[in-house]
Scaffold this motif. Sequence first.
Motif, PDB file in Angstrom:
ATOM      1  N   ILE A  28      -8.688  73.751  32.340  1.00 10.75           N
ATOM      2  CA  ILE A  28      -8.245  72.747  33.579  1.00 10.75           C
ATOM      3  C   ILE A  28      -6.731  72.631  33.904  1.00 10.75           C
ATOM      4  O   ILE A  28      -6.070  72.776  32.890  1.00 10.75           O
ATOM      5  N   TRP A  29      -6.434  72.629  34.932  1.00  4.71           N
ATOM      6  CA  TRP A  29      -5.028  72.309  35.377  1.00  4.71           C
ATOM      7  C   TRP A  29      -4.812  71.445  36.439  1.00  4.71           C
ATOM      8  O   TRP A  29      -5.884  71.454  37.469  1.00  4.71           O
ATOM      9  N   VAL A  30      -3.694  70.727  36.603  1.00  8.69           N
ATOM     10  CA  VAL A  30      -3.157  70.035  37.605  1.00  8.69           C
ATOM     11  C   VAL A  30      -2.255  70.634  38.590  1.00  8.69           C
ATOM     12  O   VAL A  30      -1.412  71.367  38.026  1.00  8.69           O
ATOM     13  N   MET A  31      -2.322  70.074  39.664  1.00  6.20           N
ATOM     14  CA  MET A  31      -1.111  70.627  40.661  1.00  6.20           C
ATOM     15  C   MET A  31      -0.518  69.167  41.265  1.00  6.20           C
ATOM     16  O   MET A  31      -0.782  69.170  42.526  1.00  6.20           O
ATOM     17  N   PRO A  32       0.269  69.009  40.531  1.00  7.00           N
ATOM     18  CA  PRO A  32       0.936  67.613  41.086  1.00  7.00           C
ATOM     19  C   PRO A  32       1.887  67.709  42.280  1.00  7.00           C
ATOM     20  O   PRO A  32       2.188  66.830  43.074  1.00  7.00           O
ATOM     21  N   VAL A  33       2.575  68.743  42.335  1.00  6.60           N
ATOM     22  CA  VAL A  33       3.484  69.358  43.406  1.00  6.60           C
ATOM     23  C   VAL A  33       3.076  70.662  43.982  1.00  6.60           C
ATOM     24  O   VAL A  33       2.539  71.648  43.107  1.00  6.60           O
ATOM     25  N   LYS A  34       3.388  70.907  45.234  1.00  8.99           N
ATOM     26  CA  LYS A  34       3.055  72.054  45.792  1.00  8.99           C
ATOM     27  C   LYS A  34       3.568  73.392  45.014  1.00  8.99           C
ATOM     28  O   LYS A  34       4.928  73.347  44.951  1.00  8.99           O
ATOM     29  N   GLY A  35       2.924  74.366  44.606  1.00 11.93           N
ATOM     30  CA  GLY A  35       3.436  75.337  43.864  1.00 11.93           C
ATOM     31  C   GLY A  35       3.636  75.235  42.400  1.00 11.93           C
ATOM     32  O   GLY A  35       3.924  76.171  41.656  1.00 11.93           O
ATOM     33  N   MET A  36       3.082  74.021  41.961  1.00 15.59           N
ATOM     34  CA  MET A  36       3.367  73.869  40.493  1.00 15.59           C
ATOM     35  C   MET A  36       1.860  73.752  39.967  1.00 15.59           C
ATOM     36  O   MET A  36       0.946  73.130  40.586  1.00 15.59           O
ATOM     37  N   ARG A  37       1.497  74.346  38.576  1.00 11.90           N
ATOM     38  CA  ARG A  37       0.338  74.065  37.992  1.00 11.90           C
ATOM     39  C   ARG A  37       0.914  73.963  36.448  1.00 11.90           C
ATOM     40  O   ARG A  37       1.582  74.350  35.998  1.00 11.90           O
ATOM     41  N   ILE A  38      -0.062  72.892  35.863  1.00 10.75           N
ATOM     42  CA  ILE A  38       0.132  72.805  34.542  1.00 10.75           C
ATOM     43  C   ILE A  38      -1.393  72.689  34.036  1.00 10.75           C
ATOM     44  O   ILE A  38      -2.243  72.112  34.334  1.00 10.75           O
ATOM     45  N   GLY A  39      -1.414  73.519  33.022  1.00 10.38           N
ATOM     46  CA  GLY A  39      -2.711  73.817  32.525  1.00 10.38           C
ATOM     47  C   GLY A  39      -2.949  73.684  31.071  1.00 10.38           C
ATOM     48  O   GLY A  39      -2.276  73.789  30.202  1.00 10.38           O
ATOM     49  N   TRP A  40      -4.467  73.629  30.768  1.00 11.44           N
ATOM     50  CA  TRP A  40      -4.946  73.455  29.157  1.00 11.44           C
ATOM     51  C   TRP A  40      -5.995  74.464  29.029  1.00 11.44           C
ATOM     52  O   TRP A  40      -6.885  74.360  29.939  1.00 11.44           O
ATOM     53  N   PHE A  41      -6.259  75.254  28.048  1.00  9.86           N
ATOM     54  CA  PHE A  41      -7.347  76.190  28.073  1.00  9.86           C
ATOM     55  C   PHE A  41      -7.816  76.103  26.377  1.00  9.86           C
ATOM     56  O   PHE A  41      -7.074  75.903  25.508  1.00  9.86           O
ATOM     57  N   GLY A  42      -9.300  76.370  26.303  1.00 13.23           N
ATOM     58  CA  GLY A  42      -9.785  76.529  25.188  1.00 13.23           C
ATOM     59  C   GLY A  42     -10.735  77.619  25.015  1.00 13.23           C
ATOM     60  O   GLY A  42     -11.332  77.879  26.021  1.00 13.23           O
ATOM     61  N   TRP A  43     -11.107  77.899  23.798  1.00 13.40           N
ATOM     62  CA  TRP A  43     -11.891  79.174  23.515  1.00 13.40           C
ATOM     63  C   TRP A  43     -12.389  78.860  22.019  1.00 13.40           C
ATOM     64  O   TRP A  43     -11.835  78.863  21.151  1.00 13.40           O
ATOM     65  N   THR A  44     -13.761  78.832  22.136  1.00 11.25           N
ATOM     66  CA  THR A  44     -14.435  79.068  20.846  1.00 11.25           C
ATOM     67  C   THR A  44     -15.641  79.858  21.039  1.00 11.25           C
ATOM     68  O   THR A  44     -16.420  80.074  21.726  1.00 11.25           O
ATOM     69  N   GLY A  45     -15.875  80.568  19.599  1.00 16.62           N
ATOM     70  CA  GLY A  45     -17.128  81.552  19.638  1.00 16.62           C
ATOM     71  C   GLY A  45     -16.944  82.702  18.522  1.00 16.62           C
ATOM     72  O   GLY A  45     -16.381  82.344  17.484  1.00 16.62           O
ATOM     73  N   SER A  46     -17.256  83.876  18.769  1.00 16.59           N
ATOM     74  CA  SER A  46     -17.192  84.813  17.685  1.00 16.59           C
ATOM     75  C   SER A  46     -17.066  85.981  18.180  1.00 16.59           C
ATOM     76  O   SER A  46     -17.188  86.403  19.484  1.00 16.59           O
ATOM     77  N   TYR A  47     -16.669  87.135  17.294  1.00 15.53           N
ATOM     78  CA  TYR A  47     -16.498  88.412  17.734  1.00 15.53           C
ATOM     79  C   TYR A  47     -17.427  89.163  16.710  1.00 15.53           C
ATOM     80  O   TYR A  47     -16.990  89.009  15.234  1.00 15.53           O
ATOM     81  N   ALA A  48     -18.208  90.019  16.754  1.00 16.56           N
ATOM     82  CA  ALA A  48     -19.250  90.598  15.746  1.00 16.56           C
ATOM     83  C   ALA A  48     -19.359  92.077  15.884  1.00 16.56           C
ATOM     84  O   ALA A  48     -19.300  92.710  16.940  1.00 16.56           O
TER      85      ALA A  48
END
Length: 370
Positions: free
Chosen positions: A198-218
């Motif tokens: 999810i990210w916010v765009m408070p000013v035109k041209g700007m992005r501030i984001g947070w990401f998450g990943w949970t799972g596995s590789y087998a």
Amino acid sequence: MKHYLLAGLMALGFASAKAQTPKWINNVKLSGYGIGQYQASWQEGAKRNSFDLRLGRIALEGRAGSDWYWKAQIQFNGNTSTLGSSPRVVDLFTEWQKHEFLKVKVGQFKNPFTFENPIHPVEQGFYTYSQVVLKFAGFSDRSGKHSSNGRDIGVQLQGDFLKNKAGRNLVHYQVGIFNGQGINVKDVDQQKNLIGGIWVMPVKGMRIGWFGWTGSYARKGTWTENGIKHEGVRSLQQRRYAFSAEYKKNDWTFRSEYAHSVGDAFAKTLVNTNDEGAKDCNISSLGNKAQGVYAMVIAPIKKEKLYAKARYDMYQADKTAATQCTLYEIGLNYKFTKNVQLSGEYAYVYNRAQADPGYSMVDLQLSFRF
């Protein structure tokens, strides 16, 4: 007389073909790009100086009705013997786009992790993606999965909402469920990866984001643990997060991302599903934690024509200074036209995991798009 008759029949044939062409064909777009590369490296014991074909891709995209978008993209480079470099499908998906706040994508496409992962290889600006994106987003993933160009197979929801007075959305979200095995491979352990941001765009041209990943590789195969040999499916849990910031305005680009990973990796990277290495389920000695960060700037010298660039790129394979690899990069990008670009850069690499840690590298790439 024969010539006139032949011309008339050809004209009639073309007219008939045009009349029978379904309307959806008019919405189909053919595109593609190629990147030629020259790279020289003065790494002790591994010096190289070579021309190469970095990437070649052809894509078809279009609309199936007003609400559905689709895309298919194939990559051509290397040979047909390995998963890593053979011609293969990289994108094949459809997306329901009726609502701006809710779009549904199904198929094979980019993992929704970090700002840099979905950026076009030509527009990304540097000789390759940052180390932390390569290792955590599904390129040369640290888990040991085959090279997957930052993609997987799954279902994703995404959208934009919360408009300001100017009609610009302030919030974007994306979340998906994926196999966790990379491109063109079925699930192995019947577990799925949940990836989102999810990210916010408070000013035109700007992005501030947070990401998450949970799972596995087998993998399904054999491994030895505490002197005992095991056989079956071995799942390695993966937990990742990232913080991202970007500002683009007046032809300037600033971007920085930090990402962290917890989860063991297989000792051998999957290259070919038909060889014995594909069944090797032993664990890497690097441990279960890694992290990395990069910060970059691309600045216009001549707007939309000539750019200067610089990047600091650091990755720790086991979250310790002993395995830290840092790249200090500077370079220039020149656009001959909108679709033809020459990129060049110099990088000083300092890899503490090697006996001779410091060396120089030069990279030149000519890219074209159609």
